[in-house]
Scaffold this active site. Structure first.
Site, short mmCIF file in Angstrom:
data_model
loop_
_atom_site.label_atom_id
_atom_site.label_comp_id
_atom_site.label_asym_id
_atom_site.label_seq_id
_atom_site.Cartn_x
_atom_site.Cartn_y
_atom_site.Cartn_z
N CYS A 113 0.81 -1.22 0.00
CA CYS A 113 0.00 0.00 0.00
C CYS A 113 0.84 1.27 0.00
O CYS A 113 0.34 2.36 -0.21
CB CYS A 113 -0.98 0.00 1.17
SG CYS A 113 -0.21 0.32 2.77
N HIS A 150 -1.64 11.10 15.84
CA HIS A 150 -2.19 10.37 14.70
C HIS A 150 -1.12 9.43 14.14
O HIS A 150 0.01 9.86 13.88
CB HIS A 150 -2.64 11.36 13.62
CG HIS A 150 -3.07 10.71 12.34
ND1 HIS A 150 -4.29 10.07 12.21
CD2 HIS A 150 -2.44 10.60 11.15
CE1 HIS A 150 -4.39 9.60 10.97
NE2 HIS A 150 -3.29 9.91 10.31
N HIS A 153 -4.29 4.55 9.77
CA HIS A 153 -5.64 3.96 9.80
C HIS A 153 -5.54 2.44 9.87
O HIS A 153 -4.50 1.86 9.56
CB HIS A 153 -6.42 4.36 8.53
CG HIS A 153 -6.78 5.81 8.50
ND1 HIS A 153 -5.93 6.77 8.00
CD2 HIS A 153 -7.89 6.48 8.94
CE1 HIS A 153 -6.51 7.96 8.11
NE2 HIS A 153 -7.69 7.82 8.67
N ASP A 157 -8.68 -5.65 5.71
CA ASP A 157 -8.24 -6.50 4.60
C ASP A 157 -6.81 -7.03 4.84
O ASP A 157 -6.06 -7.26 3.91
CB ASP A 157 -8.30 -5.73 3.28
CG ASP A 157 -7.47 -4.45 3.31
OD1 ASP A 157 -6.77 -4.22 4.32
OD2 ASP A 157 -7.51 -3.68 2.34
N ARG A 165 -5.23 -4.66 8.87
CA ARG A 165 -4.05 -4.00 8.28
C ARG A 165 -3.92 -2.62 8.90
O ARG A 165 -4.69 -1.71 8.59
CB ARG A 165 -4.22 -3.89 6.76
CG ARG A 165 -3.18 -2.99 6.08
CD ARG A 165 -3.24 -3.12 4.56
NE ARG A 165 -4.53 -2.72 4.00
CZ ARG A 165 -4.79 -1.50 3.50
NH1 ARG A 165 -3.86 -0.57 3.47
NH2 ARG A 165 -6.00 -1.22 3.00
N CYS A 167 -2.16 0.55 8.77
CA CYS A 167 -1.41 1.27 7.75
C CYS A 167 -0.84 2.53 8.43
O CYS A 167 -1.59 3.45 8.75
CB CYS A 167 -2.40 1.61 6.64
SG CYS A 167 -1.66 2.32 5.21
#
Ligand SMILES: [Zn+2]
Length: 188
Positions: A113, A150, A153, A157, A165, A167
């Protein structure tokens, strides 16, 4: 006129030096940045797990710009720019802002990704989950459980055993190599 020429030469020489420096040491800038994140940061601690509540104005003074942008303004680093994305080193990933233990390298996987991806955090306390409906998407934001920075996310999947996942922006991660793995990797 002579002085002007000298100054121009000096400026040119300085510029050239900077170019060759960054070409030879692509990781050098990053390293300095990561170190300064910790040394100028009185809130960074791997030992103390107490919640960190610091106003953004204070973080802005402490954190490097790119870290502040992701951590406190919920920014996203450009995909494919983190050295951690394809790293297979064995160790632990901490929050670069506060030193909270977030992920172990054995839960890291190649998601393709563009960001470092993990299927499971170290503990429930590592992460805070918040619904995020910005940018026309229904996502779940993940924040550091200790300083609320932060991180990225989480999506459903991912691979087994969790199917998740995580990310994560690499700029917000601080990696510490496992001690028993150090020898093996030094040889490579
Ligand atoms: Zn944190």
């Amino acid at each position: 006129m002579k002085t002007f020429k000298m100054i121009m030469l000096l400026v040119l020489a300085a510029g050239l030096q900077q170019c060759s420096y960054s070409q030879q040491n692509p990781a050098a800038d990053k390293k300095t940045k990561m170190d300064s994140t910790k040394t100028n940061n009185p809130y960074y601690s791997k030992a103390d797990s107490a919640e960190v509540n610091v106003p953004d104005a204070e973080w802005q003074k402490i954190l490097p710009k790119d870290v502040y942008y992701v951590a406190r303004q919920k920014g996203t680093e450009r995909p494919g720019t983190s050295a951690f994305e394809h790293s297979k080193e064995i160790g632990t990933y901490y929050c670069a802002v506060c030193g909270n233990a977030l992920f172990k390298s054995d839960t890291k996987f190649e998601s393709g990704c563009g960001w470092p991806s993990f299927y499971e955090p170290i503990s429930k306390a590592s992460i805070i989950y918040t619904p995020d409906n910005t940018h026309g998407m229904r996502r779940t934001e993940v924040q550091c459980g200790k300083c609320k920075s932060h991180l990225g996310h989480v999506f459903d999947d991912g691979p087994p055993p969790t199917g998740l996942r995580y990310c994560i922006n690499g700029v917000i991660l601080d990696f510490e190599k496992a001690k028993d793995a150090a020898k093996k990797y030094d040889k490579e």
